[in-house]
Design a protein around this motif. Structure first.
Motif, mmCIF file in Angstrom:
data_model
loop_
_atom_site.group_PDB
_atom_site.id
_atom_site.type_symbol
_atom_site.label_atom_id
_atom_site.label_comp_id
_atom_site.label_asym_id
_atom_site.label_seq_id
_atom_site.Cartn_x
_atom_site.Cartn_y
_atom_site.Cartn_z
ATOM 1 N N HIS A 63 -6.313 -116.665 -20.501
ATOM 2 C CA HIS A 63 -5.546 -115.417 -20.588
ATOM 3 C C HIS A 63 -5.204 -114.984 -19.154
ATOM 4 C CE1 HIS A 63 -7.484 -114.669 -24.736
ATOM 5 N NE2 HIS A 63 -6.251 -115.138 -24.885
ATOM 6 N N GLU A 66 -7.028 -111.936 -17.028
ATOM 7 C CA GLU A 66 -8.494 -111.945 -16.946
ATOM 8 C C GLU A 66 -8.859 -112.774 -15.714
ATOM 9 O OE1 GLU A 66 -9.886 -113.220 -20.811
ATOM 10 O OE2 GLU A 66 -8.593 -111.771 -21.819
ATOM 11 N N ARG A 105 -1.607 -111.340 -20.792
ATOM 12 C CA ARG A 105 -2.471 -112.125 -21.681
ATOM 13 C C ARG A 105 -1.778 -113.417 -22.154
ATOM 14 N NH1 ARG A 105 -6.933 -111.178 -24.951
ATOM 15 N NH2 ARG A 105 -6.907 -111.968 -27.073
ATOM 16 N N HIS A 149 -13.686 -115.949 -19.887
ATOM 17 C CA HIS A 149 -12.785 -114.833 -20.222
ATOM 18 C C HIS A 149 -13.321 -113.504 -19.687
ATOM 19 C CE1 HIS A 149 -9.973 -116.708 -23.219
ATOM 20 N NE2 HIS A 149 -10.865 -117.674 -23.074
ATOM 21 N N SER A 150 -12.472 -112.452 -19.887
ATOM 22 C CA SER A 150 -12.853 -111.065 -19.642
ATOM 23 C C SER A 150 -12.220 -110.269 -20.784
ATOM 24 C CB SER A 150 -12.333 -110.560 -18.312
ATOM 25 O OG SER A 150 -12.632 -111.461 -17.276
#
Ligand code: ZN
Length: 341
Positions: A63, A66, A105, A149-150
């Motif tokens: 993404h 992130e 994203r 990820h975040s």
């Protein structure tokens, strides 16, 4: 040395000794040009007894908004020395490179979420061709896959590694062991039903050890998130004897081990009943009792109206929480998990 641009992924020699930086070119759908996906391949030359270690791949920027995984994996590309390593490591700091360049994203090229695009399609749009490359060219090289990820700009998770419940007990146990090496406060065992087409879905279906995690939120770059991602990946390399030295504690100040929390059922992923302005009342990682206030949804079309109070449907841990003020009906407001063995 600038990265070598690769036009034909079939030409990549993944067994080449040493460290090699590439940009894998995927043609754009909209114009003449490319998404240049960065990739570093390391084949260690340190001697050692025992069998050849398992190959490892680590991804950031699946993404584009992130950042902890992008930063940690980029740093590993420069820091790691193949003369001190054994086995094969593949590092991709910005998998959805066009999404990363756009700081969003999904890819602006095809509006596709890379983490819903697996197993991909060799003749699909950009994101599907990149995911097909991962599936057909990178996965065969490795046994362990990590995707960092975040929370992006919607959700907050307490700092955690994550994976799905796995029916194969050995695969589940090894994945849980890898998850602990990141020394995050939480490990989140989450529902596979929430979405499909994830990078880790595909890897775990192939029987690989597949790990995700949420290392920050709000489109920032969390200092501790980067540290846990960077040191966690190095701990995984140490675990598989690809890198020398002992496993390190990443957060030595925390007295407790990672707390494993599971939320395997979608009934614990609570959608917003209406659009509004969200005012959370708890923090991610908080323990709640049934009926505790999670947050309030405000309707500013009538400033005299009382907010809609959202209360915990059961006792447990807030393992994910919506944080942006603007909330749309149907988005997940919160997830309650329970302690797992
Ligand atoms: Zn993500």
């Amino acid at each position: 040395m600038p990265p070598t641009v690769i036009h034909d992924p079939g030409q990549i020699d993944f067994a080449l000794p040493g460290k090699h930086h590439y940009q894998v070119a995927f043609h754009l759908d909209s114009s003449w040009g490319y998404s240049l996906v960065p990739m570093t391949v390391i084949n260690g030359s340190a001697g050692g007894s025992g069998p050849e270690p398992a190959g490892v791949a680590a991804f950031g920027g699946t993404h584009g908004n992130e950042y902890e995984g992008q930063v940690a994996i980029k740093r590993l590309c420069t820091d790691l020395d193949p003369r001190e390593m054994r086995g094969r490591l593949i590092l991709i700091p910005q998998l959805s490179e066009t999404a990363c360049r756009a700081h969003q994203r999904c890819s602006p090229e095809d509006d596709v979420n890379m983490n819903r695009a697996f197993p991909g399609n060799a003749h699909g749009t950009l994101s599907y061709r990149i995911s097909n490359f991962v599936k057909t060219r990178i996965f065969p090289q490795v046994r362990v896959v990590m995707d960092i990820h975040s929370g992006g700009k919607e959700s907050v998770f307490p700092l955690c590694t994550s994976f799905h419940p796995l029916p194969n007990a050995e695969q589940h146990a090894e994945t849980a062991a890898i998850a602990r090496l990141f020394d995050t406060p939480f490990i989140f065992v989450y529902s596979r039903q929430m979405a499909s087409g994830l990078l880790t879905d595909e890897a775990e279906d192939e029987g690989k050890i597949a790990l995700g995690g949420e290392f920050g939120h709000a489109e920032g770059t969390s200092t501790s998130g980067v540290r846990h991602a960077y040191e966690g990946i190095k701990n995984v390399l140490r675990h598989y004897e690809m890198l020398g030295g002992e496993i390190v504690r990443v957060d030595a100040a925390r007295a407790t081990p990672s707390r494993m929390v599971q939320a395997p059922n979608l009934s614990d992923y609570i959608p917003s009943p209406r659009s509004g302005i969200w005012e959370p009342a708890v923090t991610p990682g908080a323990d709640v009792e049934k009926g505790d206030l999670i947050g309030s949804l405000h309707d500013f079309s009538n400033h005299c109206s009382l907010p809609l109070e959202i209360r915990a449907h059961k006792k447990g841990v807030i393992i994910a929480l919506y944080f942006a003020a603007v909330c749309k009906k149907g988005l997940t407001l919160y997830v309650i998990g329970e302690d797992a063995a």
